[in-house]
Structures are given as C-alpha cells and as structure tokens.
Motif scaffolding. Structure first.
Motif, PDB file in Angstrom:
ATOM      1  N   ALA A 190       0.668  -0.965   0.280  1.00  0.00           N
ATOM      2  CA  ALA A 190      -0.061  -0.205   0.289  1.00  0.00           C
ATOM      3  C   ALA A 190       0.854   1.622   0.371  1.00  0.00           C
ATOM      4  CB  ALA A 190      -0.584   0.455   1.238  1.00  0.00           C
ATOM      5  N   ASN A 191       2.262   1.209   1.078  1.00  0.00           N
ATOM      6  CA  ASN A 191       3.132   2.243   0.889  1.00  0.00           C
ATOM      7  C   ASN A 191       3.575   2.651  -0.376  1.00  0.00           C
ATOM      8  OD1 ASN A 191       4.653   4.141   1.769  1.00  0.00           O
ATOM      9  ND2 ASN A 191       6.644   2.845   1.657  1.00  0.00           N
ATOM     10  N   GLU A 192       4.135   1.653  -1.577  1.00  0.00           N
ATOM     11  CA  GLU A 192       4.960   1.807  -2.648  1.00  0.00           C
ATOM     12  C   GLU A 192       3.523   1.525  -3.701  1.00  0.00           C
ATOM     13  OE1 GLU A 192       6.576  -2.350  -3.170  1.00  0.00           O
ATOM     14  OE2 GLU A 192       7.685  -2.284  -2.087  1.00  0.00           O
ATOM     15  N   GLU A 193       1.530   1.637  -3.066  1.00  0.00           N
ATOM     16  CA  GLU A 193       1.058   2.125  -4.974  1.00  0.00           C
ATOM     17  C   GLU A 193       1.143   3.362  -4.444  1.00  0.00           C
ATOM     18  OE1 GLU A 193      -1.762  -1.246  -4.493  1.00  0.00           O
ATOM     19  OE2 GLU A 193      -1.132  -2.491  -5.256  1.00  0.00           O
ATOM     20  N   SER A 194       0.793   3.560  -2.882  1.00  0.00           N
ATOM     21  CA  SER A 194      -0.264   4.901  -2.323  1.00  0.00           C
ATOM     22  C   SER A 194       0.776   5.759  -2.938  1.00  0.00           C
ATOM     23  CB  SER A 194      -0.363   4.993  -1.363  1.00  0.00           C
ATOM     24  OG  SER A 194       0.469   5.199  -0.408  1.00  0.00           O
ATOM     25  N   GLY A 195       2.649   5.586  -3.003  1.00  0.00           N
ATOM     26  CA  GLY A 195       3.365   6.665  -3.143  1.00  0.00           C
ATOM     27  C   GLY A 195       3.842   7.819  -1.362  1.00  0.00           C
ATOM     28  N   PHE A 196       3.137   6.948  -0.677  1.00  0.00           N
ATOM     29  CA  PHE A 196       3.290   7.962   0.314  1.00  0.00           C
ATOM     30  C   PHE A 196       4.655   8.565   1.061  1.00  0.00           C
ATOM     31  CE2 PHE A 196       2.670   8.592   5.228  1.00  0.00           C
ATOM     32  CZ  PHE A 196       1.294   9.594   5.711  1.00  0.00           C
ATOM     33  N   GLY A 197       5.068   7.389   0.991  1.00  0.00           N
ATOM     34  CA  GLY A 197       7.098   7.596   1.528  1.00  0.00           C
ATOM     35  C   GLY A 197       7.621   8.007   0.820  1.00  0.00           C
ATOM     36  N   ARG A 198       7.354   8.219  -0.917  1.00  0.00           N
ATOM     37  CA  ARG A 198       7.571   8.595  -1.586  1.00  0.00           C
ATOM     38  C   ARG A 198       7.854   9.791  -1.648  1.00  0.00           C
ATOM     39  NH1 ARG A 198       6.445   6.833  -6.304  1.00  0.00           N
ATOM     40  NH2 ARG A 198       4.470   5.505  -5.918  1.00  0.00           N
ATOM     41  N   ARG A 199       6.169  10.510  -1.641  1.00  0.00           N
ATOM     42  CA  ARG A 199       5.689  11.825  -2.484  1.00  0.00           C
ATOM     43  C   ARG A 199       5.908  12.574  -0.452  1.00  0.00           C
ATOM     44  NH1 ARG A 199       4.944  11.831  -7.222  1.00  0.00           N
ATOM     45  NH2 ARG A 199       3.541  10.066  -8.492  1.00  0.00           N
ATOM     46  N   THR A 200       6.646  13.189  -0.714  1.00  0.00           N
ATOM     47  CA  THR A 200       7.395  13.314   0.292  1.00  0.00           C
ATOM     48  C   THR A 200       6.128  15.480   0.573  1.00  0.00           C
ATOM     49  OG1 THR A 200       8.746  14.781  -0.207  1.00  0.00           O
ATOM     50  CG2 THR A 200       9.549  12.870   0.441  1.00  0.00           C
ATOM     51  N   ALA A 201       5.745  16.423   0.040  1.00  0.00           N
ATOM     52  CA  ALA A 201       5.152  17.364  -0.510  1.00  0.00           C
ATOM     53  C   ALA A 201       3.778  16.501  -0.469  1.00  0.00           C
ATOM     54  CB  ALA A 201       4.792  18.176  -1.820  1.00  0.00           C
ATOM     55  N   ILE A 202       3.369  16.075  -0.376  1.00  0.00           N
ATOM     56  CA  ILE A 202       2.162  15.133  -0.499  1.00  0.00           C
ATOM     57  C   ILE A 202       1.388  14.551   1.119  1.00  0.00           C
ATOM     58  CG2 ILE A 202       0.189  13.745  -0.501  1.00  0.00           C
ATOM     59  CD1 ILE A 202       0.576  14.041  -3.552  1.00  0.00           C
ATOM     60  N   ARG A 203       3.272  14.112   1.719  1.00  0.00           N
ATOM     61  CA  ARG A 203       2.889  13.110   2.458  1.00  0.00           C
ATOM     62  C   ARG A 203       3.087  14.688   3.820  1.00  0.00           C
ATOM     63  NH1 ARG A 203       6.443  10.419   2.655  1.00  0.00           N
ATOM     64  NH2 ARG A 203       8.081  12.238   4.107  1.00  0.00           N
ATOM     65  N   GLY A 204       4.157  15.295   3.443  1.00  0.00           N
ATOM     66  CA  GLY A 204       4.233  16.549   5.061  1.00  0.00           C
ATOM     67  C   GLY A 204       2.813  17.132   4.881  1.00  0.00           C
ATOM     68  N   SER A 205       2.183  17.956   3.753  1.00  0.00           N
ATOM     69  CA  SER A 205       1.098  18.502   3.797  1.00  0.00           C
ATOM     70  C   SER A 205      -0.291  17.897   4.645  1.00  0.00           C
ATOM     71  CB  SER A 205       0.811  18.621   2.599  1.00  0.00           C
ATOM     72  OG  SER A 205       0.515  17.544   1.432  1.00  0.00           O
ATOM     73  N   LEU A 206       0.107  16.201   3.711  1.00  0.00           N
ATOM     74  CA  LEU A 206      -1.608  16.101   4.585  1.00  0.00           C
ATOM     75  C   LEU A 206      -1.307  15.801   5.793  1.00  0.00           C
ATOM     76  CD1 LEU A 206      -4.200  14.180   4.664  1.00  0.00           C
ATOM     77  CD2 LEU A 206      -1.655  12.570   4.744  1.00  0.00           C
ATOM     78  N   ILE A 207      -0.076  15.722   7.207  1.00  0.00           N
ATOM     79  CA  ILE A 207      -0.134  15.331   8.170  1.00  0.00           C
ATOM     80  C   ILE A 207      -0.143  16.633   8.933  1.00  0.00           C
ATOM     81  CG2 ILE A 207       1.549  14.943   9.575  1.00  0.00           C
ATOM     82  CD1 ILE A 207       3.609  13.085   7.907  1.00  0.00           C
ATOM     83  N   ALA A 208       0.478  18.339   8.147  1.00  0.00           N
ATOM     84  CA  ALA A 208      -0.084  19.329   8.908  1.00  0.00           C
ATOM     85  C   ALA A 208      -1.457  19.280   8.999  1.00  0.00           C
ATOM     86  CB  ALA A 208       0.729  20.205   7.748  1.00  0.00           C
ATOM     87  N   ALA A 209      -2.111  18.977   7.636  1.00  0.00           N
ATOM     88  CA  ALA A 209      -2.849  19.669   7.474  1.00  0.00           C
ATOM     89  C   ALA A 209      -3.995  18.882   8.830  1.00  0.00           C
ATOM     90  CB  ALA A 209      -4.579  19.416   6.753  1.00  0.00           C
ATOM     91  N   LEU A 210      -3.482  17.407   9.034  1.00  0.00           N
ATOM     92  CA  LEU A 210      -5.133  16.718   9.928  1.00  0.00           C
ATOM     93  C   LEU A 210      -4.129  16.892  11.240  1.00  0.00           C
ATOM     94  CD1 LEU A 210      -3.654  12.993   8.925  1.00  0.00           C
ATOM     95  CD2 LEU A 210      -6.228  13.915   8.528  1.00  0.00           C
ATOM     96  N   VAL A 211      -3.071  17.142  11.692  1.00  0.00           N
ATOM     97  CA  VAL A 211      -2.817  17.843  12.995  1.00  0.00           C
ATOM     98  C   VAL A 211      -4.083  18.896  13.189  1.00  0.00           C
ATOM     99  CG1 VAL A 211      -0.625  18.763  14.437  1.00  0.00           C
ATOM    100  CG2 VAL A 211      -0.974  16.482  13.094  1.00  0.00           C
ATOM    101  N   ALA A 212      -3.783  20.074  12.908  1.00  0.00           N
ATOM    102  CA  ALA A 212      -4.280  21.543  12.313  1.00  0.00           C
ATOM    103  C   ALA A 212      -5.684  21.529  12.315  1.00  0.00           C
ATOM    104  CB  ALA A 212      -3.636  22.168  11.503  1.00  0.00           C
ATOM    105  N   SER A 213      -5.997  20.093  12.022  1.00  0.00           N
ATOM    106  CA  SER A 213      -8.293  20.672  11.492  1.00  0.00           C
ATOM    107  C   SER A 213      -8.291  19.918  13.439  1.00  0.00           C
ATOM    108  CB  SER A 213      -8.350  19.257  11.124  1.00  0.00           C
ATOM    109  OG  SER A 213      -7.524  18.100  11.529  1.00  0.00           O
TER     110      SER A 213
END
Length: 359
Positions: free
Chosen positions: A144-167
């Motif tokens: 799932a990590n390889e298919e979603s690119g969660f580990g590779r796409r740092t811009a998406i991962r960082g922005s998602l984590i920031a948005a979830l924490v801020a929410s």
C-alpha cells in the motif's frame, strides 16, 4: 430422432418431479475489462499538476484550521453581544468545514489521480493468527505504501500530516469556552477562578423568590403541598441579555418544594433555612451542572435527567443514587412582612459541579 422416439427421449431427460432440467455449461469468468490509462499515467505534466493540487488542498485545510482558531479569538462570545456570537459561530464553523472538506477532496483526488491504478484480484481465504498471516499483513502495508506513494511523495505526505494535525486544533480551542470567565463584579475578587465565580450568585438578603420566567414574586401561602416551583431572583427580570442575564440565571436558579414540616427531620435538615416545610435548593446538579428538574412528591426525590443522580429533599438533598458527589446547595429562605418568600443570604457553598477545587 424420429417423432416416435421423441417422447421416450423426453421421458429420460425429465426427472420424477415432472420438471425439465436444462443442462448448461458453467458460467465462465469474463475477466477484467481492458485497462484504460489515466491522463496522469500517460502525461508526466498531468501527474505533477495532480500532485500540486493535492498538497495545495491539504495546505488550504491547514489554513482553514488556523482561521477557525483565529475566529475564536477575533469574535469572542464572552461579551454577550449577539452579533459577536453569530460571527463566532459562522466563521469558526466555516473554518472547520473548509478544513475537513479540503482534506476529503484532496484524499479522493490523490486516490483517483496519483495512486496506483492497477486492478488486482484478492482471493478469499480464511484468516488465522499465524506467522504467515502476520507477514502477509505487513506485506499489505508495504505494498500500500508503494502503490500510494506515501513514502516517496514528501510534499503530499507533509501537507497531509500538517492538515490532519491542524484540523484538531479548532476543536481543542473550543474547549476554552467551557471554562468560567472573569467577572467585573467586586464580589468576585478572584477573577476567573471557578471557586469564586460559582460560590457567589446574585441572591442577597431580602431578595424575593419569583417564578421562572415571569418574575412574579411567590407568597408562602401560595406554595401547595407536594409542589415543585422553578424559581429565580425577582430582580433578575431587570437584567437584559447584554447585562449578563443568562450567566446570572444559570447560577441562581432554584427549585422550591413544600413538604409537611414533620417530613423534614432535624437531624438531616437545617430547619432555620426553611419556612413551614418549604425548602429551596439549587437547581444545578452537583455532577456536571445539568438542571435538576424532576420531582417525585411521594418519595421527595429530585432526579437529574442527564445522568440519573437522585437527591432526597427530606434529608437535606443528599445524594442517594448516581454520580453526583455532594448534596445540592440549599438557599436559606424565610418570609417578609407581606408574606412573600425571601432569601436570607446567598448560598453558603459553590453551586454546580463538584470537580471544581473548592476552598
């Protein structure tokens, strides 16, 4: 086959029930439909645009969460102004709504345009708590990590984590509104301290007890045996909503009941605080502050509908069931020269929940 042989052949093909059985070939697996590549799979520029769109949505969510916190401070509800209250609800609500909406849209766009688009078939099998099962579960997360690119796409991962924490921050911020706020009343020397704010209400010596919400004063002779009357201070009707009407009423509300004088034994009651079997107790439950409003005249029990705490009026409103930790505070009462019920003083202990640290 001749016409003479036809009935005989049908007879062999027909079961004893008389129903014909149609023999057909097993249904063939049609397989997966032809794979259609997405634009992001064919065009690297489209993939970059999709990635930018996703992390932009996540950053919008982050900004909306921060705006909700800012709106809480820009439009304080403590002032009592209805315009400020409306703006507070409106802009905090919009901030939280956009924060969650942007996360949702971004996650959906991520899954549709960026994550792996290869179809696969997962065979059903029994799951057991074996080592092979655990290893398979780990492999699922790895794939799932390889298919979603969660580990590779740092811009998406960082922005998602920031948005979830801020929410989460707006929700945490709103808890600030549950705490008592300061007062300009000189009788409240410890501004903002819950003990001082809840220990003093607007009841003063000589204040008449009045019906809620009409504000009409109550004569002792008019209180029927077995009745329960919802009471406020008579002078409360002179306050407007801008002058703290709701805040003062929330602390000063009282429930007035009349029992036979012999139903109030001296060992469990302060008889000098009652008048001819009439007693007055705070209507604010000592568990978490719900209104105690249900009275059972046969048993003399008061019930809080929120968490079912019960108080025995004939025994000083002591707790006989439920989570409340202490009796309801009693308002000392007597009558004036005209026969109206009046307060002898304010409550002698803080009203409301017991979790405040009381002196």
């Amino acid at each position: 086959m001749s016409h003479e042989e036809e009935p005989q052949a049908l007879e062999k093909a027909t079961p004893s029930s008389g129903l014909a059985v149609a023999v057909t070939d097993p249904v063939q697996n049609p397989g997966l439909p032809p794979h259609r590549e997405r634009m992001t799979d064919k065009d690297p520029a489209a993939m970059k645009r999709a990635v930018r769109t996703v992390y932009t949505l996540f950053y919008i969510s982050l900004a909306a969460s921060l705006w909700a916190v800012a709106a809480y401070m820009l439009f304080p509800i403590e002032s009592g102004d209805f315009g400020a209250i409306r703006n507070n609800n409106l802009f905090i609500g919009l901030g939280i709504a956009f924060a969650l909406l942007a996360i949702g849209i971004g996650a959906i766009h991520w899954s549709k345009a960026i994550m792996s688009d290869k179809e696969h078939i997962e065979a059903r099998h029994s799951t057991r708590g074996q080592e092979s099962t655990r290893e398979a579960a780990v492999n699922v997360f790895r794939e799932a990590n390889e298919e979603s690119g969660f580990g590779r796409r740092t811009a998406i991962r960082g922005s998602l984590i920031a948005a979830l924490v801020a929410s989460i921050i707006p929700g945490v911020t709103l808890f600030r509104g549950l705490a008592p706020h300061g007062s300009n009343d000189p009788d409240h020397p410890l501004v903002g301290d819950p003990v001082a704010l809840l220990k003093h209400t607007m009841w003063k010596k000589g204040d008449r007890l009045a019906h809620d919400p009409s504000g009409l004063p109550i004569r002792a002779a008019d209180v029927a045996l077995g009745s329960a009357v919802h009471v406020i201070p008579e002078k409360l009707k002179d306050l407007s909503h801008h002058d703290g009407y709701l805040e003062e009423k929330a602390k000063a509300i009282v429930l007035l009941m009349r029992l036979l004088p012999e139903q109030l034994p001296a060992e469990h009651n302060r008889l000098e605080w009652s008048y001819d079997g009439i007693v007055a107790y705070s209507k604010v439950c000592t568990h978490v502050g719900c209104p105690v409003a249900l009275y059972e005249q046969q048993t003399h029990h008061l019930l809080c509908p929120c968490h079912q705490s019960q108080f025995d009026v004939s025994r000083g409103a002591e707790v006989i069931f439920g989570p409340a930790a202490r009796p309801l505070p009693q308002l000392p009462i007597t009558v004036d020269a005209e026969g109206y019920l009046v307060a002898m003083s304010d409550f002698e202990e803080p009203v409301g929940p017991s979790f405040w640290e009381r002196h």
